[in-house]
Design a protein around this motif. Structure first.
Motif, PDB file in Angstrom:
ATOM      1  N   GLU A  75       2.471   8.012  11.812  1.00  0.00           N
ATOM      2  CA  GLU A  75       3.115   8.841  10.776  1.00  0.00           C
ATOM      3  C   GLU A  75       2.394   8.717   9.435  1.00  0.00           C
ATOM      4  OE1 GLU A  75       7.205   7.762  10.538  1.00  0.00           O
ATOM      5  OE2 GLU A  75       7.648   8.362  12.607  1.00  0.00           O
ATOM      6  N   SER A  76       1.981   7.501   9.091  1.00  0.00           N
ATOM      7  CA  SER A  76       1.251   7.295   7.835  1.00  0.00           C
ATOM      8  C   SER A  76      -0.082   8.018   7.855  1.00  0.00           C
ATOM      9  CB  SER A  76       1.026   5.801   7.586  1.00  0.00           C
ATOM     10  OG  SER A  76       2.250   5.127   7.379  1.00  0.00           O
ATOM     11  N   PHE A  77      -0.798   7.919   8.959  1.00  0.00           N
ATOM     12  CA  PHE A  77      -2.097   8.588   9.053  1.00  0.00           C
ATOM     13  C   PHE A  77      -1.953  10.104   8.981  1.00  0.00           C
ATOM     14  CE2 PHE A  77      -3.957   4.776  11.571  1.00  0.00           C
ATOM     15  CZ  PHE A  77      -4.286   4.147  10.384  1.00  0.00           C
ATOM     16  N   ALA A  78      -0.847  10.624   9.478  1.00  0.00           N
ATOM     17  CA  ALA A  78      -0.629  12.081   9.419  1.00  0.00           C
ATOM     18  C   ALA A  78      -0.463  12.571   7.984  1.00  0.00           C
ATOM     19  CB  ALA A  78       0.602  12.457  10.246  1.00  0.00           C
ATOM     20  N   ARG A  79      -0.119  11.669   7.066  1.00  0.00           N
ATOM     21  CA  ARG A  79       0.079  12.046   5.653  1.00  0.00           C
ATOM     22  C   ARG A  79      -1.172  11.828   4.800  1.00  0.00           C
ATOM     23  NH1 ARG A  79       5.043   9.251   6.603  1.00  0.00           N
ATOM     24  NH2 ARG A  79       4.226   7.380   5.580  1.00  0.00           N
ATOM     25  N   ILE A  80      -2.264  11.401   5.405  1.00  0.00           N
ATOM     26  CA  ILE A  80      -3.473  11.106   4.627  1.00  0.00           C
ATOM     27  C   ILE A  80      -4.034  12.376   4.003  1.00  0.00           C
ATOM     28  CG2 ILE A  80      -5.894  10.379   4.796  1.00  0.00           C
ATOM     29  CD1 ILE A  80      -5.045   8.358   6.889  1.00  0.00           C
ATOM     30  N   HIS A  81      -4.390  12.263   2.739  1.00  0.00           N
ATOM     31  CA  HIS A  81      -5.031  13.344   2.001  1.00  0.00           C
ATOM     32  C   HIS A  81      -6.399  12.854   1.560  1.00  0.00           C
ATOM     33  CE1 HIS A  81      -5.800  16.251  -1.272  1.00  0.00           C
ATOM     34  NE2 HIS A  81      -5.037  17.056  -0.563  1.00  0.00           N
ATOM     35  N   LYS A  82      -7.331  13.765   1.419  1.00  0.00           N
ATOM     36  CA  LYS A  82      -8.700  13.361   1.065  1.00  0.00           C
ATOM     37  C   LYS A  82      -8.784  12.698  -0.308  1.00  0.00           C
ATOM     38  CE  LYS A  82     -10.118  17.833  -0.850  1.00  0.00           C
ATOM     39  NZ  LYS A  82     -11.069  18.959  -0.731  1.00  0.00           N
ATOM     40  N   ASP A  83      -7.750  12.857  -1.139  1.00  0.00           N
ATOM     41  CA  ASP A  83      -7.753  12.216  -2.456  1.00  0.00           C
ATOM     42  C   ASP A  83      -7.231  10.773  -2.404  1.00  0.00           C
ATOM     43  OD1 ASP A  83      -8.814  14.410  -3.727  1.00  0.00           O
ATOM     44  OD2 ASP A  83      -6.863  15.277  -4.210  1.00  0.00           O
ATOM     45  N   ASP A  84      -6.813  10.322  -1.230  1.00  0.00           N
ATOM     46  CA  ASP A  84      -6.370   8.933  -1.080  1.00  0.00           C
ATOM     47  C   ASP A  84      -7.512   8.010  -1.498  1.00  0.00           C
ATOM     48  OD1 ASP A  84      -5.758   6.336   0.102  1.00  0.00           O
ATOM     49  OD2 ASP A  84      -4.250   7.370   1.315  1.00  0.00           O
ATOM     50  N   GLU A  85      -7.244   7.074  -2.411  1.00  0.00           N
ATOM     51  CA  GLU A  85      -8.301   6.211  -2.934  1.00  0.00           C
ATOM     52  C   GLU A  85      -8.913   5.311  -1.870  1.00  0.00           C
ATOM     53  OE1 GLU A  85      -7.878   4.226  -6.755  1.00  0.00           O
ATOM     54  OE2 GLU A  85      -6.123   5.478  -7.156  1.00  0.00           O
ATOM     55  N   ALA A  86      -8.198   5.102  -0.790  1.00  0.00           N
ATOM     56  CA  ALA A  86      -8.725   4.275   0.301  1.00  0.00           C
ATOM     57  C   ALA A  86      -9.248   5.139   1.448  1.00  0.00           C
ATOM     58  CB  ALA A  86      -7.649   3.324   0.809  1.00  0.00           C
TER      59      ALA A  86
ATOM     60  N   HIS B 193     -12.078   6.189   2.220  1.00  0.00           N
ATOM     61  CA  HIS B 193     -13.330   5.722   2.834  1.00  0.00           C
ATOM     62  C   HIS B 193     -13.105   4.618   3.858  1.00  0.00           C
ATOM     63  CE1 HIS B 193     -12.583   2.952  -0.508  1.00  0.00           C
ATOM     64  NE2 HIS B 193     -13.323   2.074   0.124  1.00  0.00           N
ATOM     65  N   MET B 194     -11.901   4.005   3.856  1.00  0.00           N
ATOM     66  CA  MET B 194     -11.601   2.957   4.835  1.00  0.00           C
ATOM     67  C   MET B 194     -11.080   3.524   6.145  1.00  0.00           C
ATOM     68  SD  MET B 194      -9.612   0.153   2.495  1.00  0.00           S
ATOM     69  CE  MET B 194     -10.101  -0.155   0.793  1.00  0.00           C
ATOM     70  N   PHE B 195     -10.830   4.830   6.179  1.00  0.00           N
ATOM     71  CA  PHE B 195     -10.193   5.444   7.344  1.00  0.00           C
ATOM     72  C   PHE B 195     -11.229   6.140   8.217  1.00  0.00           C
ATOM     73  CE2 PHE B 195      -8.413   9.312   9.296  1.00  0.00           C
ATOM     74  CZ  PHE B 195      -7.472   8.722  10.129  1.00  0.00           C
ATOM     75  N   SER B 196     -11.055   6.001   9.506  1.00  0.00           N
ATOM     76  CA  SER B 196     -11.802   6.828  10.454  1.00  0.00           C
ATOM     77  C   SER B 196     -10.821   7.264  11.537  1.00  0.00           C
ATOM     78  CB  SER B 196     -12.968   6.055  11.066  1.00  0.00           C
ATOM     79  OG  SER B 196     -12.507   5.127  12.028  1.00  0.00           O
ATOM     80  N   PRO B 197     -11.018   8.466  12.086  1.00  0.00           N
ATOM     81  CA  PRO B 197     -10.078   8.985  13.089  1.00  0.00           C
ATOM     82  C   PRO B 197      -9.974   8.110  14.337  1.00  0.00           C
ATOM     83  CG  PRO B 197     -11.480  10.740  12.249  1.00  0.00           C
ATOM     84  CD  PRO B 197     -12.056   9.445  11.742  1.00  0.00           C
TER      85      PRO B 197
ATOM     86  N   GLY C 128       0.787  -1.228   0.000  1.00  0.00           N
ATOM     87  CA  GLY C 128       0.000   0.000   0.000  1.00  0.00           C
ATOM     88  C   GLY C 128       0.818   1.277   0.000  1.00  0.00           C
ATOM     89  N   ARG C 129       2.082   1.205   0.414  1.00  0.00           N
ATOM     90  CA  ARG C 129       2.884   2.418   0.616  1.00  0.00           C
ATOM     91  C   ARG C 129       2.952   3.352  -0.599  1.00  0.00           C
ATOM     92  NH1 ARG C 129       8.462   1.748   3.649  1.00  0.00           N
ATOM     93  NH2 ARG C 129       7.128   2.081   5.451  1.00  0.00           N
ATOM     94  N   PRO C 130       3.157   2.844  -1.825  1.00  0.00           N
ATOM     95  CA  PRO C 130       3.251   3.788  -2.957  1.00  0.00           C
ATOM     96  C   PRO C 130       1.929   4.463  -3.310  1.00  0.00           C
ATOM     97  CG  PRO C 130       4.162   1.609  -3.503  1.00  0.00           C
ATOM     98  CD  PRO C 130       3.382   1.457  -2.249  1.00  0.00           C
ATOM     99  N   ALA C 131       0.799   3.883  -2.865  1.00  0.00           N
ATOM    100  CA  ALA C 131      -0.496   4.354  -3.359  1.00  0.00           C
ATOM    101  C   ALA C 131      -1.412   4.934  -2.288  1.00  0.00           C
ATOM    102  CB  ALA C 131      -1.223   3.198  -4.059  1.00  0.00           C
ATOM    103  N   SER C 132      -1.256   4.525  -1.037  1.00  0.00           N
ATOM    104  CA  SER C 132      -2.251   4.900  -0.031  1.00  0.00           C
ATOM    105  C   SER C 132      -1.647   4.982   1.368  1.00  0.00           C
ATOM    106  CB  SER C 132      -3.401   3.885  -0.035  1.00  0.00           C
ATOM    107  OG  SER C 132      -4.257   4.095   1.072  1.00  0.00           O
ATOM    108  N   SER C 133      -1.689   6.172   1.951  1.00  0.00           N
ATOM    109  CA  SER C 133      -1.260   6.322   3.343  1.00  0.00           C
ATOM    110  C   SER C 133      -2.243   5.645   4.289  1.00  0.00           C
ATOM    111  CB  SER C 133      -1.143   7.813   3.694  1.00  0.00           C
ATOM    112  OG  SER C 133      -0.123   8.429   2.942  1.00  0.00           O
ATOM    113  N   VAL C 134      -3.524   5.537   3.863  1.00  0.00           N
ATOM    114  CA  VAL C 134      -4.523   4.868   4.699  1.00  0.00           C
ATOM    115  C   VAL C 134      -4.162   3.402   4.879  1.00  0.00           C
ATOM    116  CG1 VAL C 134      -6.923   4.100   4.833  1.00  0.00           C
ATOM    117  CG2 VAL C 134      -6.411   6.440   4.116  1.00  0.00           C
TER     118      VAL C 134
END
Length: 386
Positions: A259-270, A272-276, A222-228
């Motif tokens: 650290e990964s969650f801190a880099r999440i952007h709303k354009d991340d394709e995943a 919708h799988m994330f919640s705070p 997932g690292r190259p494509a999604s911080s989620v």
């Protein structure tokens, strides 16, 4: 018969929105967008101005999009023809199936898994049949994506409906999803299926080292494509280390997840799988495994009250919070949270929450003659019976 709002769907696609991205832009759940487009629900009056702005239409035009419904029967006729002549499948039929998969996936967090299993299985068999016969090109690519999504959903549903006992069939579905995702080189779909497969190893077969490997692989894929998905992978790596009693490695993985969650952007394709609440949910579980029960209690208490929308996840957190209370001798608090967890399990039939609730019931065995423990035992027995 359900009547879908095809003009609304087409407007969303014309502007390049997925259902997840439109839901985020309007400030609603993805399942709400699914119901709007399926003709099952109307946008509330206060939601309409924002929905119109996002879709770049006037309120009058939005009303026309909402009023314009097309019966699903033409799509159904196309689907019947395609299933009889798989090589002749067209993009309209493929899109119809993709929407159906997304609709079922959106229902996963709120509906009992057993209630979705028949529809999801029927849909998955249709997608798989067409995928097997599809010619190379865009149609095959779209069917690969739907195959990966529907196979992942089926793996989740089978595992839940079997109360997390049918490991082999669930893993077969996840492997099918991984294979389809690799065919189209989609790291999001591959990492998601890999993560779910890791859950089977961690919570089902109890092969912690295998779960650790699979969750590490999730983070790497997932690292190259999604911080989620990278963050979720590391979260469960941390949980695997906690199961092994390795606190330092666990906290290192939790730090990597943060650290990964801190880099999440709303354009991340995943996205919708994330919640705070996810970080606290898993961190609490980690400290519970490590035996740091007071720390687990603090984190899980905070998490449980933030999970109103995610009913299956909330039942798991309340179950874990119950265990933290029992292990500190806080029996009155444990009784309250276990009853809350059972309320949610009765509603959702989530397998994860059910297993943890039974663990709580077993740990209350020393007080089994107390009336309040007997009441809990009766409720757990009723769950088992149904």
């Amino acid at each position: 018969m359900s009547r879908r709002r095809q003009r609304l769907i087409q407007r969303r696609k014309t502007l390049g929105f997925s259902q997840e991205k439109l839901a985020f832009a309007v400030g609603v759940e993805r399942s709400t967008v699914v119901r709007w487009e399926g003709g099952e629900r109307e946008p509330r009056p206060w939601q309409r101005p924002k929905l119109a702005r996002v879709l770049e239409v006037s309120l009058d035009e939005l009303d026309e999009y909402l009023a314009s419904q097309v019966n699903e029967e033409p799509d159904a006729e196309r689907l019947v023809f395609a299933l009889r002549n798989p090589a002749a499948v067209d993009l309209v039929t493929v899109a119809h199936l993709a929407e159906r998969v997304q609709h079922l996936t959106a229902e996963y967090d709120t509906a009992p898994s057993a209630s979705l299993l028949a529809d999801a299985g029927h849909c998955h068999s249709q997608v798989t049949l067409l995928h097997n016969f599809a010619p190379a090109g865009r149609i095959r690519r779209e069917l690969c994506i739907s195959t990966a999504e529907s196979a992942t959903l089926m793996g989740q549903l089978v595992w839940d409906a079997s109360q997390r006992r049918d490991h082999a069939v669930s893993v077969q579905y996840f492997d099918q999803a991984i294979s389809a995702a690799r065919e189209v080189r989609d790291p999001i779909l591959e990492a998601h299926a890999q993560l779910r497969k890791g859950f089977v190893a961690l919570y089902g077969t109890k092969n912690t080292r295998e779960g650790l490997r699979l969750c590490n692989e999730t983070a790497m894929v997932g690292r190259p494509a999604s911080s989620v998905l990278t963050g979720l992978g590391f979260l469960h790596v941390g949980e695997a280390y906690a199961m092994l009693g390795e606190r330092r490695a666990c906290e290192g993985a939790l730090g990597a997840a943060e650290e990964s969650f801190a880099r999440i952007h709303k354009d991340d394709e995943a996205f919708h799988m994330f919640s705070p609440t996810q970080f606290d949910r898993l961190a609490g579980s980690c400290y519970l495994f490590l035996g740091v029960n007071h720390r687990a209690e603090q984190i899980l208490t905070r998490s449980a009250r933030s999970l109103v929308r995610w009913r299956k996840s909330q039942s798991i957190v309340l179950g874990n919070l119950t265990l933290a209370y029992i292990r500190q001798g806080k029996l009155e608090e444990a009784c309250g949270t276990l009853h809350e967890a059972i309320d949610l399990i009765e509603e959702t039939r989530g397998g994860g929450g059910l297993n943890i609730a039974f663990t709580g019931g077993r740990e209350l065995a020393p007080w089994r003659h107390e009336p309040w423990v007997q009441e809990i035992s009766d409720r757990l027995f009723a769950l088992m019976a149904t």
